[in-house]
Design an enzyme around this catalytic site. Structure first.
Site, short mmCIF file in Angstrom:
data_model
loop_
_atom_site.label_atom_id
_atom_site.label_comp_id
_atom_site.label_asym_id
_atom_site.label_seq_id
_atom_site.Cartn_x
_atom_site.Cartn_y
_atom_site.Cartn_z
N GLU A 246 12.57 -9.69 1.95
CA GLU A 246 11.82 -8.48 2.35
C GLU A 246 12.67 -7.24 2.05
O GLU A 246 13.85 -7.22 2.39
CB GLU A 246 11.52 -8.58 3.86
CG GLU A 246 10.83 -7.37 4.44
CD GLU A 246 10.63 -7.51 5.97
OE1 GLU A 246 10.78 -8.63 6.53
OE2 GLU A 246 10.35 -6.47 6.60
N TYR B 125 11.31 8.70 0.52
CA TYR B 125 11.22 7.61 -0.46
C TYR B 125 11.86 7.94 -1.81
O TYR B 125 11.93 7.07 -2.68
CB TYR B 125 9.75 7.23 -0.66
CG TYR B 125 9.13 6.67 0.60
CD1 TYR B 125 9.59 5.47 1.14
CD2 TYR B 125 8.11 7.35 1.27
CE1 TYR B 125 9.04 4.96 2.31
CE2 TYR B 125 7.56 6.84 2.44
CZ TYR B 125 8.03 5.65 2.95
OH TYR B 125 7.50 5.14 4.11
N PRO C 196 0.79 -1.23 0.00
CA PRO C 196 0.00 0.00 0.00
C PRO C 196 0.83 1.28 0.00
O PRO C 196 1.87 1.36 0.65
CB PRO C 196 -0.82 -0.10 1.29
CG PRO C 196 -0.10 -1.09 2.13
CD PRO C 196 0.53 -2.05 1.18
N ASN C 197 0.31 2.24 -0.75
CA ASN C 197 0.87 3.59 -0.87
C ASN C 197 2.14 3.67 -1.73
O ASN C 197 2.62 4.76 -2.00
CB ASN C 197 1.12 4.24 0.51
CG ASN C 197 -0.17 4.41 1.27
OD1 ASN C 197 -1.09 5.05 0.78
ND2 ASN C 197 -0.27 3.83 2.46
N ARG D 253 13.44 5.14 11.88
CA ARG D 253 12.16 5.85 11.86
C ARG D 253 11.33 5.51 13.11
O ARG D 253 11.88 5.02 14.09
CB ARG D 253 11.43 5.51 10.55
CG ARG D 253 12.26 5.89 9.30
CD ARG D 253 11.54 5.59 8.02
NE ARG D 253 10.31 6.36 7.90
CZ ARG D 253 9.34 6.08 7.02
NH1 ARG D 253 9.48 5.07 6.18
NH2 ARG D 253 8.24 6.81 6.98
N ASN E 123 8.02 -5.73 -0.84
CA ASN E 123 7.95 -4.57 0.05
C ASN E 123 6.48 -4.49 0.45
O ASN E 123 5.65 -3.96 -0.29
CB ASN E 123 8.40 -3.30 -0.67
CG ASN E 123 8.39 -2.10 0.27
OD1 ASN E 123 7.84 -2.16 1.37
ND2 ASN E 123 8.98 -1.00 -0.17
N ARG F 256 4.89 10.95 -2.78
CA ARG F 256 4.76 10.59 -1.37
C ARG F 256 6.09 10.81 -0.64
O ARG F 256 7.08 10.14 -0.93
CB ARG F 256 4.39 9.10 -1.28
CG ARG F 256 4.36 8.57 0.12
CD ARG F 256 4.26 7.05 0.15
NE ARG F 256 4.14 6.61 1.52
CZ ARG F 256 4.35 5.38 1.92
NH1 ARG F 256 4.65 4.43 1.06
NH2 ARG F 256 4.24 5.07 3.20
N HIS G 69 12.70 -2.80 2.00
CA HIS G 69 12.10 -1.48 2.29
C HIS G 69 13.00 -0.41 1.69
O HIS G 69 14.23 -0.51 1.80
CB HIS G 69 11.96 -1.25 3.80
CG HIS G 69 11.10 -2.28 4.45
ND1 HIS G 69 9.73 -2.25 4.36
CD2 HIS G 69 11.42 -3.40 5.13
CE1 HIS G 69 9.24 -3.31 4.98
NE2 HIS G 69 10.24 -4.03 5.46
N ALA H 224 3.22 -0.76 4.73
CA ALA H 224 2.66 -0.70 6.09
C ALA H 224 2.18 -2.07 6.57
O ALA H 224 2.18 -2.35 7.78
CB ALA H 224 1.51 0.30 6.13
#
Ligand code: DQA
Length: 149
Positions: free
Chosen positions: A99, A24, A11-12, A108, A75, A19, A101, A78
């Site tokens: 995985e 990012y 998502p996103n 963060r 990825n 964004r 990111h 969230a």
């Protein structure tokens, strides 16, 4: 035969480019997917990219991936931090997965420090921006080359 890798973005990530570019980067999802396809081709592999904002879509792709693909790079965005459903889907998926990111989640907010899928992954890459996907493709090739079967 060239390895076929499924790249899943959660998502996103369709909002990349607009964004939080300070976190990012400026590249769009299209840019990222093109970069992945180029990186895979350089490694002599194929990849198919899929993005969804919906947890069930990602679960569905993980459930059916073994029929078509040799490995998964994800990825989960969230959902990484919340999704028991994605964790459970990987539990029954026979494929190796990595995985990824874009950001360094450990630099963060604390809620990003917990991943529900890392314990099942072959490995985790975070903080390298889009290069993380290319590094994951390289790692996946090594993992698949060293399989016993
Ligand atoms: C992300 C990090 C997650 O915490 C966040 O929710 C995202 C993107 C990353 O690529 O850095 O959407 O997975």
């Amino acid at each position: 035969m060239a390895y076929n890798i499924l790249i899943l973005n959660g998502p996103n990530l369709n909002m990349l480019g607009t964004r939080e570019p300070e976190i990012y980067g400026a590249q769009t999802l299209d840019d990222l997917e093109n970069y992945c396809r180029e990186s895979a081709a350089t490694l002599g592999m194929k990849c198919t990219c899929f993005q969804s904002n919906l947890e069930g879509d990602l679960v569905g792709k993980i459930q059916t991936a073994a029929a078509e693909f040799d490995g998964i790079i994800i990825n989960a965005a969230a959902y990484t931090h919340t999704s028991v459903a994605i964790h459970d889907a990987f539990k029954t998926c026979p494929l190796p997965f990595i995985e990824v990111h874009l950001s360094n989640v450990y630099a963060r907010e604390e809620f990003r420090h917990k991943s529900l899928i890392s314990s099942l992954a072959k490995g985790v890459l975070c903080g390298f921006g889009q290069m993380g996907y290319s590094l994951a493709l390289q790692a996946m090739k090594e993992i698949l080359n060293s399989r016993e079967d």
